[in-house]
Design a protein around this motif. Structure first.
Motif, PDB file in Angstrom:
ATOM      1  N   LYS A 225      13.163  -0.327   5.379  1.00 27.90           N
ATOM      2  CA  LYS A 225      13.315   1.020   5.903  1.00 27.90           C
ATOM      3  C   LYS A 225      12.620   1.521   7.260  1.00 27.90           C
ATOM      4  CE  LYS A 225      14.004   5.699   4.360  1.00 27.90           C
ATOM      5  NZ  LYS A 225      14.051   6.306   3.104  1.00 27.90           N
ATOM      6  N   TYR A 226      11.296   0.887   7.060  1.00 35.61           N
ATOM      7  CA  TYR A 226      10.380   1.292   8.212  1.00 35.61           C
ATOM      8  C   TYR A 226      10.111   0.006   9.014  1.00 35.61           C
ATOM      9  CZ  TYR A 226       9.919   5.434   5.280  1.00 35.61           C
ATOM     10  OH  TYR A 226      10.367   6.672   4.550  1.00 35.61           O
TER      11      TYR A 226
ATOM     12  N   VAL B  91       9.429  -5.171  -6.571  1.00 37.45           N
ATOM     13  CA  VAL B  91       9.754  -5.993  -5.426  1.00 37.45           C
ATOM     14  C   VAL B  91      10.723  -5.313  -4.684  1.00 37.45           C
ATOM     15  CG1 VAL B  91      11.131  -8.186  -5.035  1.00 37.45           C
ATOM     16  CG2 VAL B  91       9.081  -8.296  -6.594  1.00 37.45           C
ATOM     17  N   ALA B  92      11.580  -4.639  -5.615  1.00 36.77           N
ATOM     18  CA  ALA B  92      12.729  -3.887  -4.800  1.00 36.77           C
ATOM     19  C   ALA B  92      12.102  -2.699  -3.852  1.00 36.77           C
ATOM     20  CB  ALA B  92      13.862  -3.381  -5.671  1.00 36.77           C
ATOM     21  N   ASP B  93      11.161  -2.148  -4.486  1.00 36.55           N
ATOM     22  CA  ASP B  93      10.608  -0.947  -3.782  1.00 36.55           C
ATOM     23  C   ASP B  93       9.787  -1.165  -2.764  1.00 36.55           C
ATOM     24  OD1 ASP B  93      11.654   0.586  -6.062  1.00 36.55           O
ATOM     25  OD2 ASP B  93       9.674   0.837  -7.097  1.00 36.55           O
TER      26      ASP B  93
ATOM     27  N   TYR C 141       7.968 -12.351   4.434  1.00 37.65           N
ATOM     28  CA  TYR C 141       7.432 -11.287   3.253  1.00 37.65           C
ATOM     29  C   TYR C 141       8.381 -11.554   1.931  1.00 37.65           C
ATOM     30  CZ  TYR C 141      11.491  -8.174   4.441  1.00 37.65           C
ATOM     31  OH  TYR C 141      12.842  -7.837   4.370  1.00 37.65           O
ATOM     32  N   LYS C 142       9.680 -11.949   1.980  1.00 39.21           N
ATOM     33  CA  LYS C 142      10.374 -11.962   0.760  1.00 39.21           C
ATOM     34  C   LYS C 142       9.844 -13.221   0.081  1.00 39.21           C
ATOM     35  CE  LYS C 142      14.548 -10.580   3.035  1.00 39.21           C
ATOM     36  NZ  LYS C 142      16.185 -10.531   3.306  1.00 39.21           N
ATOM     37  N   GLN C 143       9.307 -14.100   0.376  1.00 38.84           N
ATOM     38  CA  GLN C 143       8.740 -15.323  -0.234  1.00 38.84           C
ATOM     39  C   GLN C 143       7.544 -14.790  -0.709  1.00 38.84           C
ATOM     40  OE1 GLN C 143      10.321 -18.235  -1.002  1.00 38.84           O
ATOM     41  NE2 GLN C 143       8.659 -18.245  -2.593  1.00 38.84           N
ATOM     42  N   TRP C 144       6.504 -14.064   0.081  1.00 37.04           N
ATOM     43  CA  TRP C 144       5.265 -13.325  -0.412  1.00 37.04           C
ATOM     44  C   TRP C 144       5.761 -12.424  -1.832  1.00 37.04           C
ATOM     45  CZ3 TRP C 144       0.213 -13.950   0.703  1.00 37.04           C
ATOM     46  CH2 TRP C 144      -0.065 -14.985   1.870  1.00 37.04           C
TER      47      TRP C 144
ATOM     48  N   SER D 209       0.868  -1.262  -0.068  1.00 39.21           N
ATOM     49  CA  SER D 209      -0.130  -0.141  -0.003  1.00 39.21           C
ATOM     50  C   SER D 209       0.873   1.200   0.014  1.00 39.21           C
ATOM     51  CB  SER D 209      -1.120   0.008   1.153  1.00 39.21           C
ATOM     52  OG  SER D 209      -0.136   0.440   2.497  1.00 39.21           O
ATOM     53  N   ILE D 210       2.120   1.281   0.560  1.00 40.91           N
ATOM     54  CA  ILE D 210       2.874   2.437   0.646  1.00 40.91           C
ATOM     55  C   ILE D 210       3.417   2.534  -0.897  1.00 40.91           C
ATOM     56  CG2 ILE D 210       5.136   3.225   1.328  1.00 40.91           C
ATOM     57  CD1 ILE D 210       4.660   1.698   4.058  1.00 40.91           C
ATOM     58  N   VAL D 211       4.043   1.525  -1.507  1.00 39.55           N
ATOM     59  CA  VAL D 211       4.354   1.958  -2.795  1.00 39.55           C
ATOM     60  C   VAL D 211       3.142   2.090  -3.802  1.00 39.55           C
ATOM     61  CG1 VAL D 211       5.496   0.606  -4.594  1.00 39.55           C
ATOM     62  CG2 VAL D 211       6.483   0.254  -2.248  1.00 39.55           C
TER      63      VAL D 211
END
Length: 170
Positions: A156-157, A147-149, A127-130, A57-59
């Protein structure tokens, strides 16, 4: 005079850049504070990590600052019908309008639950697998950048900390 400007210009530009970055962080932190409870509730209800829900949602909504998020309460870039984009945005939008932020978050989770990978990943706090599975299922057009963003926002947060109740359920 020009020499003075040339000497001070890099410092001025750096100062402006730093100020903009600090302001952007404040916007994201405010967004997290406002919506983290919705992400955690949806995590508990749907067994999807809150970090994924909030990170996407942030991205997708520029931390709630995008025109689509503001006008249509669409925090995930979901396409679909709307009846008020012309009056709210001044143009016909291809993005779906939601009654509330809660409805947007709920719809996102319902969408993920319909994906083949959900059965394998539900209740997993990884979360990486998701993100890897969402990317493989063509959730977003930007692929690796997307994915990177999201990974950057989650790290970061420290959004992964919100996933701890999910981790405890194993």
């Amino acid at each position: 005079m020009i020499q003075v400007i040339k000497r001070k210009l890099p410092a001025l530009l750096f100062s402006l850049f730093l100020s903009a970055a600090v302001q952007a962080q404040k916007v994201v932190k405010k967004f997290i504070k406002k919506y983290e409870h919705i992400a955690v509730e949806n995590m508990q209800k749907h067994n999807i990590p809150a970090s994924i829900i909030l990170g996407v949602s942030i991205v997708e909504s520029a931390a709630g600052e995008s025109a689509i998020a503001k006008a249509l309460r669409n925090f995930f870039g979901v396409k679909g019908k709307n009846s008020s984009s012309m009056e709210k945005l001044g143009y016909k939008s291809a993005y779906r309008e939601f009654e509330s932020a809660e409805a947007s978050f709920e719809h996102f989770c319902q969408m993920l639950k319909k994906k083949k990978f959900y059965v394998k990943l539900k209740s997993s706090p990884d979360y990486k697998q998701w993100l890897k599975s969402m990317n493989a299922a063509s959730y977003a057009e930007a692929k690796e950048k997307w994915v990177a963003d999201i990974t950057r926002a989650i790290n970061k947060y420290e959004l992964y900390k919100l996933d701890q109740p999910l981790q405890a359920s194993f």
